[in-house]
Design an enzyme around this catalytic site. Structure first.
Site, PDB file in Angstrom:
ATOM      1  CB  THR A  58      -0.995  -0.136   1.339  1.00  0.00           C
ATOM      2  OG1 THR A  58      -1.388  -1.333   1.261  1.00  0.00           O
ATOM      3  CG2 THR A  58      -1.983   1.115   1.001  1.00  0.00           C
ATOM      4  NE  ARG A 107      -2.061  -0.301   5.981  1.00  0.00           N
ATOM      5  CZ  ARG A 107      -1.642  -1.240   5.183  1.00  0.00           C
ATOM      6  NH1 ARG A 107      -0.818  -2.045   5.537  1.00  0.00           N
ATOM      7  NH2 ARG A 107      -2.377  -1.340   4.259  1.00  0.00           N
ATOM      8  CG  HIS A 135      -6.836  -1.575   2.770  1.00  0.00           C
ATOM      9  ND1 HIS A 135      -6.678  -0.332   2.196  1.00  0.00           N
ATOM     10  CD2 HIS A 135      -5.849  -2.399   2.821  1.00  0.00           C
ATOM     11  CE1 HIS A 135      -5.110  -0.855   1.691  1.00  0.00           C
ATOM     12  NE2 HIS A 135      -4.939  -1.751   2.246  1.00  0.00           N
TER      13      HIS A 135
END
Ligand code: NCD
Length: 308
Positions: A58, A107, A135
């Protein structure tokens, strides 16, 4: 009228309509030549990447997407090297770092963290994983993978197997799929079943089945989405030991699958998909990571409104 994402946060996939999701996927298609040639459309823009939890794909794919579009990146991948270690709270961190860039990619291990950050920030916040909750950009790249590999999302049967209780990617994927005409098969042993609050949000919009065994449904599936046990979210180690190894996809498992079945996985994988599967025509999880860059390039260019 085209959907606008200018200065918008992306916190939950539920904040996006079917039209908006489809538009992001269409823009992702147009990113391929920009990825190859490089582009300057985000020149002068700064992405702030705040990762309070481990990440490979990510974080690096967002950063890669930003660089490919000519922008630059600052941030931390390890909160121990930032003032978080001195006890700074998230709201203060957000109010400070927003002065240093144009978009925040966050995050965080806590559910609700991304929403909180968005409330404090005057620049857009993108949720790159909030605890076991959501997510959304992973779900967008998952939907992109499905559309790209199968040519459509409507009319397909999707099986999701794994840790449906603590896996945030499956929550966002299920919410995202609920915008389409999809039959969803959730396969998990009792302790790993999808949380009721997630099911409640989608049960009136999509057909959901909960087969006992993967073999009961495998021959019908167009997509099999596998996830790892989210070990770090288990408060009780004995609970983790009890569910460990309860599901595994091998080449053998796939004997009854359709030729066109695709296997997806958000990665990282542990032992739930064996290495022999990597060589099969079904495996798309590494392709998925490539598509992740295109999808995140699309998200960034839409937030900065550089698409016309
Ligand atoms: C996932 C995550 O962080 O939720 N990884 C990812 O972003 N591709 C999946 C996982 O950690 O199992």
């Amino acid at each position: 009228l085209r959907p606008s994402f200018r200065d918008r946060d992306i916190i939950s996939i539920n904040d996006l309509s079917r039209e908006e999701i489809t538009y992001i996927l269409e823009i992702a298609d147009t990113m391929e030549p920009l990825l190859r040639r490089g582009s300057e459309i985000l020149r002068g823009k700064v992405l702030i990447s705040l990762f309070y939890e481990a990440s490979t794909r990510t974080r690096l794919s967002f950063e890669s997407a930003m660089h490919r579009l000519g922008g630059s990146v600052i941030g931390f991948a390890e909160s121990r090297t930032s003032s978080v270690e001195k006890g700074e709270n998230l709201a203060d961190t957000i109010r400070v770092v927003e002065n240093y860039g144009d978009v925040i990619i966050l995050r965080h291990p806590m559910e609700g963290a991304a929403r909180l950050a968005a409330e404090f920030a005057n620049i857009p916040v993108v949720n790159a994983g909030s605890g076991a909750e959501e997510h959304p950009t992973q779900a967008l790249l998952d939907l992109y993978t499905i559309r790209r590999e199968l040519g459509r999302i409507d009319g397909i049967k999707v099986g999701i197997i794994g840790d449906l209780r603590y896996g945030r990617t499956v929550n966002s994927l299920a919410y995202g799929l609920a915008n389409f005409d999809v039959c969803l098969h959730l396969i998990a042993p009792e302790p790993l079943k999808m949380r009721r609050e997630v099911l409640e949000r989608i049960k009136d919009r999509i057909t959901i089945k909960e087969p006992e065994k993967i073999q009961d449904i495998l021959p019908d599936l167009d997509v099999l989405y596998v996830t790892r046990l989210q070990k770090e979210r288990y408060v009780d180690p004995s609970e983790y030991e009890r569910v460990k190894g309860t599901y595994k996809i091998t080449e053998e498992t796939l004997r009854s699958a359709k030729n066109s079945l695709i296997i997806m996985h958000p990665l990282p994988r542990r032992d739930e998909v064996t290495f022999d599967v990597d060589l099969s025509r079904h495996a798309k999880y590494f392709k998925q990571t490539q598509y992740g860059v295109l999808t995140r390039m699309a998200i960034l260019s839409l937030i900065f409104d550089t698409i016309n």
